[in-house]
Each structure stands twice: as structure tokens, then as C-alpha cells.
Design a protein around this motif. Structure first.
Motif, PDB file in Angstrom:
ATOM      1  N   GLN A 151     -12.092  -6.197   4.875  1.00 27.03           N
ATOM      2  CA  GLN A 151     -12.059  -4.930   4.152  1.00 27.03           C
ATOM      3  C   GLN A 151     -12.298  -3.759   5.099  1.00 27.03           C
ATOM      4  O   GLN A 151     -11.644  -2.715   4.976  1.00 27.03           O
ATOM      5  CB  GLN A 151     -13.134  -4.962   3.065  1.00 27.03           C
ATOM      6  CG  GLN A 151     -13.083  -3.819   2.078  1.00 27.03           C
ATOM      7  CD  GLN A 151     -14.022  -4.064   0.907  1.00 27.03           C
ATOM      8  OE1 GLN A 151     -13.620  -4.481  -0.156  1.00 27.03           O
ATOM      9  NE2 GLN A 151     -15.297  -3.817   1.109  1.00 27.03           N
TER      10      GLN A 151
ATOM     11  N   GLU B 203      -9.866  -0.650   5.811  1.00 21.66           N
ATOM     12  CA  GLU B 203     -10.327   0.736   5.702  1.00 21.66           C
ATOM     13  C   GLU B 203      -9.878   1.549   6.909  1.00 21.66           C
ATOM     14  O   GLU B 203      -9.452   2.703   6.774  1.00 21.66           O
ATOM     15  CB  GLU B 203     -11.852   0.786   5.585  1.00 21.66           C
ATOM     16  CG  GLU B 203     -12.391   0.412   4.218  1.00 21.66           C
ATOM     17  CD  GLU B 203     -13.895   0.601   4.151  1.00 21.66           C
ATOM     18  OE1 GLU B 203     -14.411   1.542   4.796  1.00 21.66           O
ATOM     19  OE2 GLU B 203     -14.561  -0.192   3.468  1.00 21.66           O
TER      20      GLU B 203
ATOM     21  N   ILE C 102      -5.439  -3.075  -2.025  1.00 21.12           N
ATOM     22  CA  ILE C 102      -6.701  -3.764  -1.731  1.00 21.12           C
ATOM     23  C   ILE C 102      -6.880  -4.968  -2.645  1.00 21.12           C
ATOM     24  O   ILE C 102      -7.475  -5.981  -2.259  1.00 21.12           O
ATOM     25  CB  ILE C 102      -7.898  -2.778  -1.852  1.00 21.12           C
ATOM     26  CG1 ILE C 102      -9.063  -3.222  -0.946  1.00 21.12           C
ATOM     27  CG2 ILE C 102      -8.394  -2.642  -3.266  1.00 21.12           C
ATOM     28  CD1 ILE C 102      -8.983  -2.755   0.445  1.00 21.12           C
TER      29      ILE C 102
ATOM     30  N   HIS D 108     -11.334   2.133  -1.374  1.00 19.71           N
ATOM     31  CA  HIS D 108     -11.650   1.554  -0.068  1.00 19.71           C
ATOM     32  C   HIS D 108     -12.317   0.188  -0.182  1.00 19.71           C
ATOM     33  O   HIS D 108     -12.637  -0.439   0.819  1.00 19.71           O
ATOM     34  CB  HIS D 108     -12.528   2.507   0.750  1.00 19.71           C
ATOM     35  CG  HIS D 108     -13.888   2.707   0.173  1.00 19.71           C
ATOM     36  ND1 HIS D 108     -14.927   1.857   0.406  1.00 19.71           N
ATOM     37  CD2 HIS D 108     -14.379   3.669  -0.642  1.00 19.71           C
ATOM     38  CE1 HIS D 108     -16.007   2.280  -0.231  1.00 19.71           C
ATOM     39  NE2 HIS D 108     -15.696   3.383  -0.879  1.00 19.71           N
ATOM     40  N   SER D 109     -12.527  -0.276  -1.431  1.00 14.21           N
ATOM     41  CA  SER D 109     -13.163  -1.580  -1.615  1.00 14.21           C
ATOM     42  C   SER D 109     -12.792  -2.113  -2.991  1.00 14.21           C
ATOM     43  O   SER D 109     -12.090  -1.441  -3.758  1.00 14.21           O
ATOM     44  CB  SER D 109     -14.684  -1.463  -1.491  1.00 14.21           C
ATOM     45  OG  SER D 109     -15.212  -0.747  -2.600  1.00 14.21           O
TER      46      SER D 109
ATOM     47  N   ARG E  98       0.827  -1.211   0.000  1.00 15.63           N
ATOM     48  CA  ARG E  98       0.000   0.000   0.000  1.00 15.63           C
ATOM     49  C   ARG E  98       0.860   1.260   0.000  1.00 15.63           C
ATOM     50  O   ARG E  98       0.580   2.229  -0.712  1.00 15.63           O
ATOM     51  CB  ARG E  98      -0.916  -0.042   1.223  1.00 15.63           C
ATOM     52  CG  ARG E  98      -1.706   1.232   1.453  1.00 15.63           C
ATOM     53  CD  ARG E  98      -1.274   1.897   2.740  1.00 15.63           C
ATOM     54  NE  ARG E  98      -2.060   3.091   3.035  1.00 15.63           N
ATOM     55  CZ  ARG E  98      -2.037   3.721   4.179  1.00 15.63           C
ATOM     56  NH1 ARG E  98      -1.284   3.255   5.171  1.00 15.63           N
ATOM     57  NH2 ARG E  98      -2.733   4.811   4.365  1.00 15.63           N
TER      58      ARG E  98
ATOM     59  N   GLU F 259      -3.366   2.464  -2.282  1.00 15.02           N
ATOM     60  CA  GLU F 259      -4.410   1.617  -1.695  1.00 15.02           C
ATOM     61  C   GLU F 259      -5.138   0.763  -2.724  1.00 15.02           C
ATOM     62  O   GLU F 259      -5.580  -0.347  -2.411  1.00 15.02           O
ATOM     63  CB  GLU F 259      -5.428   2.486  -0.958  1.00 15.02           C
ATOM     64  CG  GLU F 259      -4.933   3.068   0.363  1.00 15.02           C
ATOM     65  CD  GLU F 259      -4.078   4.306   0.202  1.00 15.02           C
ATOM     66  OE1 GLU F 259      -3.618   4.849   1.222  1.00 15.02           O
ATOM     67  OE2 GLU F 259      -3.861   4.735  -0.958  1.00 15.02           O
TER      68      GLU F 259
END
Length: 855
Positions: free
Chosen positions: A360, A364, A257, A676-677, A248, A253
Motif C-alpha cells: 500500500q 501511495e 486500491i 490512499h488505503s 487507476r 484510485e
């Protein structure tokens, strides 16, 4: 330098021998290179336009505050390429960090973490050094505010913003910087993307911090790329955990992820693979208890049953015991364990998705993405969107005017373009699928004749290779080749806005869904279901062709679905890994063949990275797509092949390291991006999970022979006690040979030597129909309707059981762990407290200063 060209920014003579090849700094050795643009001289008329665009673009970059330094083409390896190096000074970084609300540390996190010591000891062989797993301390963070610089933990302004944040800020500026003259104000002439598309620049990329196989000689350089290669990208590290925080930190990110999801998916596959292997072993141990296969192979039972021809004219009568081997193989997968595994996978997929949501949510929190707004981030990365959308409206959340109105036209135009391009592709898929089905129907007779004519040559493998198996394997291989070709063709469709539109991601997945799974759906749900019966067979395209619909073996179609699944799934995985690893390596090897012979000091960092492959904005899309297609294989059709999760697990262990190796060694460093996902893929996975319950219930009910066997065992067995003896004879209907129409009757030369029509007057076929002479001859018997009712009941019961368990599990497992919720609340409270204390102290200090000044 071309004639008439103005002096290039930062261009001066320099002895390149004094520069380290790992240098990520300007010639002064102080200012860090945050981004590199490359271009070549173009002596054509278009080259003058490109020169003018570059002059305006670079002049506007200087106005923004960026610092530029140019490497002349004479210093480059090919003697043609200029390299424009970009440095972002503190003032610019601070300004745009404020604009983008980038979170930065203001205090070390003092909330204790709860880690189980027993788990830590148990997992020690799989762990990496702490400095690699957590390359920086855990901080409380807050959006950067240029007016509160003393509130944040700034030890060194040059290193306060990490390289990934710096290149993200530079790309934000590059994406919006205009290249038109002041008097023109052409709003479309904006951004590095357009300049790359029209050839003004040939590449734009941030630099890797060092060579991957050894650390940088510069003590100020982090050498994170080297650590990633050493601890993550080597295959023999496959049993180690992934350094997600370092990934990351280095890549951003969005890529972090992806690898977090891929690693979690691989971990969860371990449980499915173990249970699937147990079910397969159960099939092996019950191999000899298979009564129906024993009857098929028994010369006194299967050897005496004469079966009706499987095709018109070119197929003769045959004995049931010729399918002995395939019936044994079918039992490996078509047993009670299959039903259990299908139900287990319905629950497993729910656990996987629910636990991923929790994982997840934890990421976050740990990666400061709790308050991250996806729409705001997408807008930041979409200057083209802003340009095309002229209307504005006040955003209720940010209270900042944002695009509206005209954007609908952009979306409609994108969607219509996608449909117009994907329409012919979808038609091509359907045509290819029909072609493969026609091949299966036409080639069976050819294989039957060839094997009959060469029976003496094939006697060693004749019992293993039957016309059915040969047809199935060759059709599966042809289908796999067609899938790969269509996939390649579809990837050539321009997808300029695809990364921005989740709806288009759905449409692309739908295309791939049809492409990869159509053949499996055909074998599972259509083959052998609409064949008619002797004397009244069903044909493809009705009566317009002589292609008779395929029948299943007496052992069922499940083994053929297994064959189809193994060839397509395994073939795709092997080909995908070869393509992912070999193609970039070959391109890079060829592109850098000259530079590799130069002394170390002559092959600069920017040239090394320039010779690597560009990681496109669609790169992650294809990585996700590959894994989601695999996810479909191991869930939608897992009832036919319990070893599918094991194959997927072995592939993913390799896939993680191949992707890591590819990112670290073969691609330029991508621009850091936040996410974020996993985005739209989460909805797709949920959809596949729900569909998998239905498909597996139908496979067990209609593709396997599980339900007919259970109905026979409990309702139609001979004698008083339940038994499977006599099942084969019960499951085959009788047809009077003399009633065969001429176009169905086999040629005399095709019949085997043992066949004598005067002695053998009937043949058998797979169905439940009344025998000749019955008042309802050849119509479905009552047993057929009992079995159909049992199949439908099984589907309803299985679906309801699995769905109830799924929803109960989903309800029981909260999406966000309670510990994470508590830590988020605690951190927000502490941030507010620290901000309050900071403002109070600042106010006190101002009051003291004012008092002193009054005195």
C-alpha cells in the motif's frame, strides 16, 4: 418537449445518422463530454417543480462556466428521456484543479527503478504488455497552480487532464451547485444528489470511452475500456497480473486500491492454500494409523460398547461402531497437522497484513497519494455535511475555515438512526440462531426414528448418513438460507451517510459478523459442552422445555464444525458470484432489448451507458465486505478445515475476473475518487487476525480431541510405553441403566432388537466421570481436571507463541519499504529544486523585461 418549456441548452436539430455510436464528444466533434444527466418529462403537478429546479440548476451550471448540450427525447430510444451533456472548458478545469490541489506532471521521473531481471524473466508468462501495465510515463508531480501554467508539462490543454480527473471535477461542481432562486437563498437546495433523490434527474454519470468489445473508431479516444476488457476482464486471463495503473487511470484510485488489495490477498492465499493442502494430505496418509478409529470400528471393541440414548424417549441405545465412518472422516482434520496449521495461519495473517502495508505504501508513492489527506478529500465529497454544519473553525493544517460544532448533531443523528434500525435486525439474528439451535435439538429424534423405521430402504447409505450427519447438514443448509435472507433484509436499511462514517462501517460489519459466524461459534464452543450426564441432562431454556442439549459424537464435534463451515462458506461464495454476475447481466439485457436491434449509429454512447447498472457509492463497501467475511472464515475457524484457504483461493481467482467483467461491461463508469488505503477495513482485518489466534487455540483445545488424546498418550496409557490403545474405552464413562429417570428412558419400541436390559445393565457416554458404585459416582474424575488443565495450558502457550511471533514479525517488517522512503525524500528534494529554479528563471525574465522597457 413539454408545452411551455423553455428551449433546452444546446438543443438543435441534427441528423443522428452522422454520429458514431462511440462518440464521446459534442455535436461539433471537438468538445469532450465529461458528464451526462438524464431526465424524463413529468406532466404531473410535481413535474412543474422538477422543471423549475432543472432550469435553475442548469442556469447555475452555465454561470460556473460549464458548457451544456441537450439531446431531445425524440432522439432517445424510449422517446421519453432527455440527455444533458456537460463539457468542462480549460478555464474551469484549471480553476478547480487549483482549488482541489490536483497533482499534475511537470517533469518526467528520472529516478531509476530497481527491478530484478531474474524475477522479470520468471514472471514473463504472467505479465501483460508494458503499454497496458504502464499506460503513461512516470512523472514528477506537483499540485496544480493556475498561476504557474508554464511550469507544468502541458502539450495539449484538451488532453492534459485525463477523463477520470475531468469527471471528478465536474462531479465536485454538480455536488455543490444550487438550484434555488437568487431571492430565496435556501442553502439546503444544493447538489445533484438531492436532485436525483427527488426525481428531478433520473441518472448522472460520466461516459465510458468506447464499447468494451472493440476499440473506438475515433483516433482521439483512448479506448481504455476496451483494453481493460481485453487484458483484464476476461476469465481466461485469470493467470495474468492486473493492470493496476490502467485501472487507476480509468476508474480512479479508490477502485484501483480495492483491486490491488484483492489481487494481493489472492496471491497470499496461495501460500496458505498450499500448506493447508499439505496438512490435509498428511491426514490422508495417516488415515490407517488412526488407532482410536480402528477401535471404534472394531466389532470386538466398538461393536461391544453400548452407548446411552442421545435424546429422550425417541432415541434408543446404540453401539459405538455405528459412528465408524464419521470417526475416520474426523481424523482427516483432527490430527497433529491441524495444530501446526493453526499456528501457521496465525503467522500467515500477520505476514499478509504487514506485507500489504508495504504494498500500500508503494502504491501511495506511485499514485501520488503520499500527501493525500483523507479528511480533506471526504469533506470535498460531502456537500450535505457542509450544509448541515453551520459552525466553522480554522483548520490547523490548511488554515481554511472548516465545519465544526453542529456536525456533532449530524453524527449523533446518523448513529442513533443506525442503532434504531440495526437493533431489530440484531434481535432477528439472535432469534433465528436460537430457532436453528432448537431445530437441531428437536429434529435429531425425528431423524433417528425415520432412519430406524426405514433401515431396510437406507441400508446402502445407512452407514454414511447417520442421524447426527442428517441433523448437521440440514441445520447448516437452513442456517445458510437464513443468513442470505437476513443479509438481504439488512441491505434494505437506508445508509445515506454510511460511506462517510467509518464507525458505521464497523457497526455494519459487526452485524454481518454475528449473522455469518454465530452458527460456527455455536458448534465450535457450545455444542456438547453443557449437556450434563445421563439422569441429569441439561435442557435448553432450563427445565422449561424438553429440548435436550446436543452431544458431540464420540469422535468429537470438529467434523460437524467442518460441515457447517463448508456449507456456509462455499454456499456464500457460489451464491455471491452468481448474484454478482447474473443479476446485473439480466437487468442490462432486459433494459437494452429494444436498442440492440437498432443500427449502430442510432444507439448513442450516452444511451448505451444509461442502459447499464448504476454503481452506487456503497458498491465498494459490499465488495470489501464479501472478502472480509471470507477472510474471517479462513482465519477464525481454519483449525477445523485446512482446505478453507484453497476454497477461498479458487473463489478469488474467479472473483477478480467477475468483478473486472462487472465493472467493465455491466456498470456505468463510476465517478473517479481518491483513496490512499482500504480505510476502516484495515482495522477490521487486524481485529479479525487477533481474534483468530484465540478462536483457533480454543478450537484445538475444546472442539477437537487433540488434547485429551495427548493426555492419555503421555499420562494414562496402559503399560510402560506410550500407546493410544484403549483410548476409546478410557474416554467413555459408565452409567447404570436402571438409574435412568422415566422421562429420560427410551420407549421400548425405540430400542434395537439386540438390546436386552436384563443382560446389558450399563451404557457409556462421552465424559470423564466416576462410575456407579464409586463414593463420588458421576462427579468429574481427576483425569477430567488434568485434561482441563492441559487445555488451558495449551491455549496460553499457543496464544503467547503466536502473538510473540506476530509482534516480532510486525516489528521486523517496516510498514514503508526503505527504497520507497528514499524515493519519496529524493522526489521532494527534486520538486523543491525545480520549483526554486523555475521561480529564479521567472524572476530573471521579469528583470530583463523591466530593463528592456526602461531602455
Amino acid at each position: 418537449m413539454s408545452s411551455g418549456e423553455s428551449p433546452l441548452p444546446g438543443l438543435s436539430e441534427i441528423d443522428k445518422q452522422k454520429q458514431s455510436k462511440d462518440s464521446v464528444y459534442f455535436r461539433d466533434g471537438v468538445r469532450r463530454i465529461d458528464f451526462v444527466l438524464s431526465y424524463v418529462d413529468d406532466q404531473t403537478k410535481d413535474g412543474e417543480k422538477k422543471l423549475e429546479r432543472r432550469k435553475e440548476f442548469e442556469a447555475n451550471l452555465l454561470k460556473v462556466g460549464l458548457q451544456l448540450e441537450t439531446e431531445d427525447k425524440s432522439e432517445s430510444d424510449d422517446g421519453k428521456t432527455y440527455f444533458l451533456k456537460i463539457h468542462t472548458p480549460w478555464e474551469v478545469l484549471a480553476t478547480y484543479a487549483d482549488v482541489l490541489k490536483i497533482k499534475v506532471p511537470f517533469k518526467v521521473n528520472d529516478i531509476p527503478s530497481h527491478q530484478e531481471m531474474t524475477v522479470k524473466c520468471f514472471s514473463k508468462p504472467f505479465r501483460l504488455p508494458e503499454t497496458v501495465m504502464n499506460p503513461e510515463p512516470d512523472y514528477f508531480t506537483s499540485p496544480f497552480d493556475k498561476n504557474k501554467i508554464d511550469f507544468f508539462l502541458i502539450d495539449n490543454k484538451e488532453t492534459f487532464f485525463p477523463p477520470s480527473t475531468r469527471n471528478r471535477i465536474v462531479y465536485y461542481i454538480l455536488a455543490r451547485c444550487p438550484y434555488y432562486k437568487e431571492e430565496h437563498k435556501d442553502k439546503d437546495k444544493k447538489g445533484i444528489k438531492r436532485l436525483l433523490n427527488n426525481g428531478t434527474y433520473t441518472a448522472a454519470f460520466p461516459l465510458h470511452d468506447c464499447r468494451y468489445w472493440k476499440p473506438s473508431k475515433d483516433s482521439n479516444c483512448e479506448s481504455e475500456r476496451y483494453n481493460l476488457y481485453k487484458y483484464w476482464a476476461r476469465f481466461f486471463r485469470f493467470y495474468k497480473e492486473q493492470p493496476l495503473n490502467l485501472i487507476r487511470k480509468y476508474y480512479g484510485e479508490k477502485i484501483g486500491i480495492y483491486f490491488a488489495w484483492l489481487g494481493f490477498y489472492t496471491e497470499m492465499l496461495t501460500y496458505a492454500a498450499v500448506v493447508g493442502l499439505i496438512c490435509f494430505i498428511y491426514g490422508l496418509f495417516t488415515y490407517d494409523e488412526n488407532v482410536w478409529s480402528q477401535e471404534i470400528c472394531n466389532p470386538e471393541i466398538g461393536g461391544q460398547i453400548v452407548m446411552c440414548p442421545l435424546c429422550d424417549k425417541k432415541c434408543g441405545y446404540w453401539k459405538l461402531n455405528s459412528t465408524c465412518e464419521s470417526s475416520w472422516q474426523s481424523n482427516l482434520f483432527d490430527n497433529v497437522g491441524t495444530v501446526f496449521f493453526a499456528i501457521f495461519m496465525g503467522i500467515w495473517v500477520t505476514l499478509f497484513l504487514e506485507f500489504w502495508k508495504r504494498r500500500q505504501a508503494r502504491l501511495e508513492y506511485e499514485w501520488d497519494l503520499v500527501d493525500f489527506e483523507e479528511e480533506q478529500q471526504q469533506l470535498q465529497l460531502r456537500p450535505e455535511y457542509e450544509t448541515k454544519c453551520t459552525g466553522r473553525r480554522l483548520n490547523r493544517i490548511t488554515q481554511v475555515p472548516s465545519p465544526k460544532g453542529g456536525c456533532m448533531f449530524v453524527r449523533i443523528s446518523i448513529a442513533s438512526a443506525a442503532f434504531s434500525l440495526a437493533g431489530p435486525q440484531m434481535a432477528l439474528i439472535i432469534a433465528s440462531m436460537i430457532g436453528v439451535i432448537a431445530y437441531r435439538l428437536a429434529v435429531y429424534a425425528a431423524f433417528s426414528s425415520i432412519m430406524k423405521e426405514n433401515s431396510t430402504k437406507l441400508q446402502v447409505v445407512g452407514s454414511l448418513i447417520t442421524p447426527q450427519l442428517a441433523t448437521s447438514v440440514t441445520a447448516s443448509c437452513i442456517n445458510f438460507v437464513i443468513i442470505m435472507v437476513l443479509n438481504f433484509l439488512y441491505e434494505q436499511i437506508p445508509k445515506t451517510h454510511l460511506e462517510y462514517e467509518n464507525k458505521l462501517t464497523m457497526k455494519m460489519f459487526f452485524f454481518q459478523f454475528v449473522n455469518y459466524y454465530s452458527s460456527c461459534f455455536y458448534v465450535a464452543f457450545f455444542k456438547g459442552k453443557f449437556v450434563g450426564y445421563p439422569g441429569k441432562y441439561t435442557y435448553m431454556f432450563g427445565g422449561q422445555s424438553n429440548l435436550r442439549n446436543e452431544e458431540c459424537d464420540p469422535g468429537g464435534c470438529l467434523i460437524e464444525l467442518t460441515t457447517q463451515l463448508v456449507i456456509v462458506m462455499a454456499g456464500k461464495q457460489v451464491w455471491g458470484n452468481i448474484q454478482e454476475a447474473l443479476v446485473p447481466w439480466l437487468w442490462n439485457w432486459w433494459g437494452s432489448r429494444k436498442a440492440r436491434n437498432h443500427p449502430e449509429s442510432l444507439y448513442s454512447r450516452w444511451e448505451q451507458d444509461h442502459d447499464l447498472q448504476n454503481f452506487s457509492q456503497l458498491g465498494l463497501f459490499y465488495e470489501y465486505l464479501e472478502m472480509v467475511i471470507q477472510f474471517g472464515f479462513i482465519t477464525l475457524f481454519v483449525a477445523s478445515f485446512p482446505l478453507a484457504p484453497l476454497l477461498a483461493l479458487l473463489n478469488n481467482i474467479i472473483e477478480v475476473r467477475v468483478d473486472a467483467w462487472k465493472f467493465t461491461t455491466q456498470f456505468r463508469r463510476p465517478v473517479a475518487a481518491k483513496a490512499h488505503s482500504i480505510g476502516a477495513w484495515e482495522e477490521i482485518l487486524n481485529g479479525v487476525a487477533i481474534l483468530s489466534v484465540v478462536t483457533n487455540a480454543f478450537i484445538v483445545a475444546f472442539t477437537s480431541d487433540m488434547i485429551p488424546r495427548l493426555v492419555y498418550y503421555y499420562a494414562y496409557h496402559p503399560g510402560d510405553s506410550p500407546t493410544m490403545e484403549g483410548y476409546i474405552n478410557n474416554s467413555l464413562s459408565i452409567y447404570e441403566i436402571s438409574q435412568f429417570p422415566e422421562h429420560n428412558r427410551p420407549d421400548q419400541s425405540e430400542n434395537p432388537v439386540w438390546f436386552n436390559e436384563t443382560i446389558i445393565t450399563t451404557c457409556r457416554y462421552r465424559d470423564y466421570r466416576y462410575p456407579p458404585g464409586h463414593k463420588r459416582e458421576y462427579s468429574h474424575s481427576m483425569q477430567f481436571w488434568h485434561i482441563l488443565a492441559a487445555k488451558l495450558a495449551f491455549i496460553i502457550i499457543m496464544e503467547h507463541v503466536v502473538f510473540v511471533v506476530k509482534f516480532f514479525v510486525a516489528w521486523m517488517i517496516p510498514d514503508v519499504p526503505s527504497e520507497v522512503k528514499a524515493r519519496i525524500k529524493r522526489e521532494r528534494y527534486l520538486i523543491q529544486e525545480y520549483l526554486h529554479n523555475y521561480e529564479v528563471e521567472k524572476l530573471k525574465l521579469q528583470t530583463v523585461i523591466q530593463s528592456v522597457s526602461l531602455l
